[in-house]
Write an enzyme that holds these catalytic residues in place. Structure first.
Site: not given
Length: 338
Positions: A60, A64, A67, A104, A135, A195, A273
């Site tokens: 990616c 971040c 991550c 998900c 999701c 979400c 969650r």
């Protein structure tokens, strides 16, 4: 059983001072208030089971700091192509057999390419044909992409704000907090359920945790699902290396539960969650989080690239706590359908 409530219960005008006051409450009073709100809107003793699959791992371009899938991280995660549709559906069938209600699918992208959309559509349609909720989390979306996912039948789109607006730039520099909000707007306008949550334990202050909850609780409509993650400090990531060996490497469990309780009180109908970080939490901390109003978890041995508590440990904990998998619908979706 939950009592009947109106949308007036779901305030979107919370102030930071009000939320800060919740965090300052004596712990037993905070949990009492959170559990009272929970019982007014949700089925007691039931927790929604969800499964998360990485359908496109690594590489990616976002930076971040938490991550392991970022191309900027030296975490050892190898970039892979989008999974084959049949392989994704096989994983979904396995999750359904283990009792998951929602499947998900996450892809390590800044945003999906239009060439990827047909495969994503087939994944959504195939999972829904099994009777499971769907999701996806694919990064930023255009308006057209959001509409395409809605037409395919996508139930939820996950796009976390991660932290407070003030702390955001300390974690991510390749996209802005407003970019996050823009994607949430596209998702809402397309008619997909939202979400949206974030991560605690990234070196933020309590004021940042207050700001994080405030940003969610003052959205025009609360997210139907609010994942609260505890940072997993991964070696090779900016935050993992920065926090390694310091007291900040793990969020205090009581403070984590306070964050869950604040989310439950300010967003009464949302599913809250327990997400990443649960594998390192004590059973007592998880029990307190359920008391504070958490009513959804990810099951299985793995999340995207990190370990998870595992089905057997979850089953044991549920048995000891007298909890059962959620069977009914979710309050916000039910009210929207009325």
């Amino acid at each position: 059983m939950p009592t009947d409530r109106t949308d007036a219960d779901c305030r979107t005008d919370w102030t930071r001072a009000e939320i800060a006051a919740l965090f300052e409450l004596p712990f037993d009073e905070l949990l009492f208030q959170a559990q009272s709100v929970h019982r007014a809107h949700h089925r007691r003793g039931e927790v929604q089971l969800c499964t998360l699959l990485s359908i496109k791992t690594g590489g990616c371009p976002e930076d971040c700091g938490y991550c392991s899938q970022s191309a900027h991280a030296a975490s050892g995660v190898t970039a892979a192509k989008l999974m084959d549709v049949d392989a994704v559906l096989a994983s979904a069938a396995e999750a359904r057999g283990a009792g998951s209600q929602r499947f998900c699918m996450g892809a390590a992208w800044r945003n999906p390419k239009d060439r990827d959309m047909p495969a994503l559509v087939r994944m959504i349609q195939g999972v829904r044909a099994m009777g499971m909720e769907t999701c996806m989390t694919l990064g930023m979306l255009s308006e057209d992409q959001a509409r395409t996912l809605k037409e395919a039948g996508l139930d939820y789109y996950n796009h976390n704000i991660d932290t407070s607006p003030e702390h955001y730039a300390s974690v991510i520099t390749t996209r802005t907090f407003q970019d996050r909000l823009d994607t949430l707007d596209h998702v809402r306008e397309a008619g997909i359920n939202v979400c949206c949550g974030g991560i605690v334990g990234m070196g933020e202050t309590r004021a940042d945790r207050v700001g994080f909850i405030h940003a969610l609780a003052t959205l025009p409509r609360h997210p139907e699902s609010v994942p609260v993650n505890a940072l997993i400090p991964i070696r090779g990531t900016v935050l993992g290396d920065m926090l390694e060996g310091t007291p900040l490497a793990r969020i205090d469990e009581i403070e984590f539960v306070r964050t869950v309780a604040a989310a439950r009180i300010t967003m009464p109908r949302s599913m809250v969650r327990l997400s990443a970080g649960r594998e390192s939490m004590s059973d007592a901390a998880q029990a307190l989080a359920f008391m504070a109003g958490a009513n959804s978890i990810f099951t299985g041995d793995r999340l995207l690239t990190t370990p998870n508590a595992g089905d057997s440990r979850d089953a044991d904990l549920f048995a000891r706590l007298g909890l059962a998998p959620l069977q009914g619908g979710e309050p916000m979706r039910a009210s929207a359908a009325e």
